[in-house]
Motif scaffolding. Structure first.
Motif, mmCIF file in Angstrom:
data_model
loop_
_atom_site.group_PDB
_atom_site.id
_atom_site.type_symbol
_atom_site.label_atom_id
_atom_site.label_comp_id
_atom_site.label_asym_id
_atom_site.label_seq_id
_atom_site.Cartn_x
_atom_site.Cartn_y
_atom_site.Cartn_z
ATOM 1 N N GLU A 24 31.004 69.609 66.611
ATOM 2 C CA GLU A 24 32.019 70.341 67.378
ATOM 3 C C GLU A 24 33.161 69.418 67.784
ATOM 4 O O GLU A 24 34.335 69.789 67.683
ATOM 5 N N ALA A 25 32.834 68.207 68.230
ATOM 6 C CA ALA A 25 33.866 67.232 68.609
ATOM 7 C C ALA A 25 34.709 66.865 67.390
ATOM 8 O O ALA A 25 35.939 66.766 67.468
ATOM 9 N N ASN B 233 39.635 67.359 63.957
ATOM 10 C CA ASN B 233 40.265 67.844 62.727
ATOM 11 C C ASN B 233 41.352 68.868 63.034
ATOM 12 O O ASN B 233 42.396 68.889 62.371
ATOM 13 N N ASP B 234 41.128 69.709 64.029
ATOM 14 C CA ASP B 234 42.161 70.670 64.435
ATOM 15 C C ASP B 234 43.414 69.947 64.931
ATOM 16 O O ASP B 234 44.536 70.358 64.629
ATOM 17 N N GLU B 235 43.234 68.849 65.680
ATOM 18 C CA GLU B 235 44.377 68.053 66.141
ATOM 19 C C GLU B 235 45.137 67.466 64.950
ATOM 20 O O GLU B 235 46.375 67.472 64.929
ATOM 21 N N LEU B 236 44.390 66.942 63.978
ATOM 22 C CA LEU B 236 45.023 66.375 62.784
ATOM 23 C C LEU B 236 45.812 67.440 62.023
ATOM 24 O O LEU B 236 46.933 67.195 61.573
ATOM 25 N N ARG B 237 45.223 68.638 61.892
ATOM 26 C CA ARG B 237 45.910 69.750 61.223
ATOM 27 C C ARG B 237 47.176 70.129 61.960
ATOM 28 O O ARG B 237 48.238 70.297 61.356
ATOM 29 N N SER B 238 47.081 70.250 63.284
ATOM 30 C CA SER B 238 48.238 70.629 64.106
ATOM 31 C C SER B 238 49.358 69.598 64.003
ATOM 32 O O SER B 238 50.532 69.949 64.061
ATOM 33 N N ALA B 239 48.999 68.322 63.849
ATOM 34 C CA ALA B 239 49.991 67.251 63.742
ATOM 35 C C ALA B 239 50.565 67.151 62.323
ATOM 36 O O ALA B 239 51.479 66.370 62.085
ATOM 37 N N ASP C 299 43.069 66.680 53.538
ATOM 38 C CA ASP C 299 41.745 67.100 53.093
ATOM 39 C C ASP C 299 40.699 66.311 53.873
ATOM 40 O O ASP C 299 40.998 65.230 54.385
ATOM 41 N N ALA C 300 39.492 66.826 53.946
ATOM 42 C CA ALA C 300 38.396 66.131 54.625
ATOM 43 C C ALA C 300 37.079 66.754 54.195
ATOM 44 O O ALA C 300 37.016 67.951 53.911
ATOM 45 N N ASP C 301 36.039 65.929 54.163
ATOM 46 C CA ASP C 301 34.709 66.454 53.879
ATOM 47 C C ASP C 301 33.657 65.391 54.116
ATOM 48 O O ASP C 301 33.965 64.201 54.190
ATOM 49 N N ARG D 70 41.347 57.552 68.094
ATOM 50 C CA ARG D 70 41.118 58.790 68.859
ATOM 51 C C ARG D 70 39.909 59.568 68.361
ATOM 52 O O ARG D 70 39.446 60.505 69.017
ATOM 53 N N CYS D 71 39.410 59.214 67.201
ATOM 54 C CA CYS D 71 38.318 59.948 66.560
ATOM 55 C C CYS D 71 37.026 59.817 67.351
ATOM 56 O O CYS D 71 36.685 58.728 67.811
#
Length: 122
Positions: free
Chosen positions: A28-29, A34-40, A45-47, A99-100
């Protein structure tokens, strides 16, 4: 600048993923990060990768090819997951990695490697 951000494997990650309250909280964290990275606008890509016991390597020697079944030795040299980011420079990539959330239950490492761009090859 594109970078590949590599989550290094650990003994735990090489055992495979098993949902527990701790791993669910960790996922969840990571989802929020990942949502922060997307928003920025950074995340391309990630997996996550399954344990090396399920992988194979192909060794090349001239025309010869040898298939090597996992698991592979030196867990600390393996990759458990990755991100592909588009960042301004390496300093920005390092700032984001700092920040991760810790991607593993215990001590872990993340490696950042720049990708070759067409301009590098001319």
């Amino acid at each position: 600048m594109r970078v590949m951000v590599l989550v290094k494997a650990t003994e735990d990650s090489e055992k495979g993923f098993f949902p527990t309250p701790e791993t669910n909280e960790m996922m969840e964290a990571m989802g929020r990060f990942n949502d922060e990275l997307r928003s920025a606008g950074i995340l391309l890509d990630a997996d996550g990768l399954k344990p090396s016991s399920l992988g194979k390597r192909v060794a090349f020697d001239g025309p010869g090819r040898t298939v090597i079944d996992g698991p592979f030795a030196e867990t600390r040299e393996l990759v458990a997951g990755f991100w592909l980011w588009d960042v301004k420079d390496m300093d920005e990539a390092v700032a984001w990695v700092k920040r991760c959330p810790n991607p593993m239950p215990g001590p872990s490492e993340i490696e950042i490697r720049p990708l070759y761009e067409m301009a590098d090859l001319q």
